[in-house]
Enzyme design. Structure first.
Site, mmCIF file in Angstrom:
data_model
loop_
_atom_site.group_PDB
_atom_site.id
_atom_site.type_symbol
_atom_site.label_atom_id
_atom_site.label_comp_id
_atom_site.label_asym_id
_atom_site.label_seq_id
_atom_site.Cartn_x
_atom_site.Cartn_y
_atom_site.Cartn_z
ATOM 1 N N ASP A 100 32.230 26.119 21.726
ATOM 2 C CA ASP A 100 33.480 25.748 21.074
ATOM 3 C C ASP A 100 33.126 24.930 19.838
ATOM 4 O O ASP A 100 32.059 24.305 19.764
ATOM 5 C CB ASP A 100 34.358 24.934 22.015
ATOM 6 C CG ASP A 100 35.714 24.621 21.397
ATOM 7 O OD1 ASP A 100 36.469 25.577 21.116
ATOM 8 O OD2 ASP A 100 36.019 23.432 21.178
ATOM 9 N N GLU B 138 34.816 22.254 16.577
ATOM 10 C CA GLU B 138 35.905 21.476 15.982
ATOM 11 C C GLU B 138 35.707 21.517 14.467
ATOM 12 O O GLU B 138 34.559 21.554 13.987
ATOM 13 C CB GLU B 138 35.910 20.038 16.490
ATOM 14 C CG GLU B 138 36.117 19.898 17.989
ATOM 15 C CD GLU B 138 37.436 20.445 18.487
ATOM 16 O OE1 GLU B 138 38.393 20.540 17.673
ATOM 17 O OE2 GLU B 138 37.535 20.779 19.671
ATOM 18 N N HIS C 15 41.267 16.168 17.261
ATOM 19 C CA HIS C 15 39.958 15.904 17.866
ATOM 20 C C HIS C 15 39.474 14.464 17.740
ATOM 21 O O HIS C 15 38.478 14.084 18.358
ATOM 22 C CB HIS C 15 38.898 16.856 17.319
ATOM 23 C CG HIS C 15 38.861 16.966 15.821
ATOM 24 N ND1 HIS C 15 38.701 15.888 14.978
ATOM 25 C CD2 HIS C 15 38.955 18.062 15.020
ATOM 26 C CE1 HIS C 15 38.683 16.298 13.727
ATOM 27 N NE2 HIS C 15 38.858 17.624 13.725
ATOM 28 N N HIS D 121 40.782 17.065 21.984
ATOM 29 C CA HIS D 121 39.850 18.185 21.922
ATOM 30 C C HIS D 121 38.443 17.658 21.628
ATOM 31 O O HIS D 121 38.257 16.729 20.842
ATOM 32 C CB HIS D 121 40.263 19.159 20.822
ATOM 33 C CG HIS D 121 41.486 19.947 21.154
ATOM 34 N ND1 HIS D 121 41.489 21.321 21.260
ATOM 35 C CD2 HIS D 121 42.756 19.553 21.417
ATOM 36 C CE1 HIS D 121 42.707 21.736 21.560
ATOM 37 N NE2 HIS D 121 43.498 20.678 21.665
ATOM 38 N N ASP E 96 35.484 21.026 25.790
ATOM 39 C CA ASP E 96 36.233 22.282 25.828
ATOM 40 C C ASP E 96 35.348 23.451 26.252
ATOM 41 O O ASP E 96 35.811 24.376 26.932
ATOM 42 C CB ASP E 96 36.861 22.568 24.463
ATOM 43 C CG ASP E 96 38.068 21.679 24.194
ATOM 44 O OD1 ASP E 96 38.393 20.838 25.049
ATOM 45 O OD2 ASP E 96 38.678 21.810 23.123
#
Length: 240
Positions: free
Chosen positions: A7, A9, A57, A150, A155
């Site tokens: 994942d 960000e 985030h 997040h 995640d």
């Protein structure tokens, strides 16, 4: 089979308009089992962080100011990824940012043929349902109570659990007759059901002996007001 669940960000939604990746979290799975091997890094995006993205985030300009540039970590990341399939939720988004960062530092883009999108898998299993990571974790009972914002590695951990559920759940690998089952899955789920260290004993007769029958009758006679004795009296009593 080795797979990487990952994942990212970012500073926004579109790498083509200048948005950058600021975090990546990767988890290694072999035979759909998490091995404990991870890759996690924050990056200095060399640009400001929009407030809307920071609200998602929590990564601020100040926090990212002393983090390494992506280019300095690219080789380590590529080594961890290897040639394994790469699993992400809404994978085209993460692949877009990852490949843009690789191209920025002169590395070859990752082949999109390696992409596995869990949203596409979920859409086939649950057409018309909500497909966000949060919604799917709720559907499958995956605990996300510790997720307040997040985070790429967090995640990815949730996604790894979701991926297992979407692709067979905790019973994956138990179909030992399936040709698609890997040797690792077979080894992980193999259970020895036969003991070879027991001494052989001849089977005993299960016919009760006279003394055993007598002891049983004596024991039953000690039970007062037994329901079966009442039924027996009714069965053998003359009809009215």
């Amino acid at each position: 089979m080795r797979e990487i669940i990952f994942d990212t960000e970012t500073t926004g939604f579109d790498p083509l308009t200048g948005d950058r990746m600021v975090e990546i979290g990767c988890i290694e799975m072999v035979g759909r089992v998490m091995t404990g091997a991870t890759f996690h890094c924050y990056f200095n995006p060399e640009r400001g962080m929009p407030s809307a993205a920071e609200a998602v985030h929590g990564l601020s300009d100040k926090f990212l100011s002393d983090k390494p540039l992506f280019a300095s970590q690219a080789d380590s990341l590529l080594e961890f990824l290897g040639d394994s399939p790469l699993v992400a939720h809404n994978a085209s988004f993460d692949f877009g940012f990852l490949n843009m960062e690789l191209e920025r530092c002169g590395r070859a883009a990752i082949d999109m043929g390696r992409m596995v999108d869990t949203i596409a898998i979920a859409r086939t299993k649950h057409p018309g349902a909500k497909l966000s990571l949060d919604a799917l974790c709720t559907r499958y009972g995956i605990d996300r109570s510790h997720r307040t914002k997040h985070g790429a590695l967090l995640d990815a951990e949730l996604l790894a659990q979701l991926y297992i559920e979407l692709t067979g759940g905790r019973q994956i690998g138990l179909g030992l007759g399936d040709s698609a089952t890997t040797s690792i899955e077979i080894e992980a789920t193999r259970i020895s059901l036969v003991r070879t260290d027991r001494l052989f004993r001849s089977p005993r007769s299960h016919q009760p002996q006279p003394d055993e029958l007598e002891r049983h009758r004596a024991f039953v006679a000690t039970i007062k007001d037994a329901l079966w004795t009442e039924e027996e009296r009714r069965a053998f009593s003359p009809s009215d």
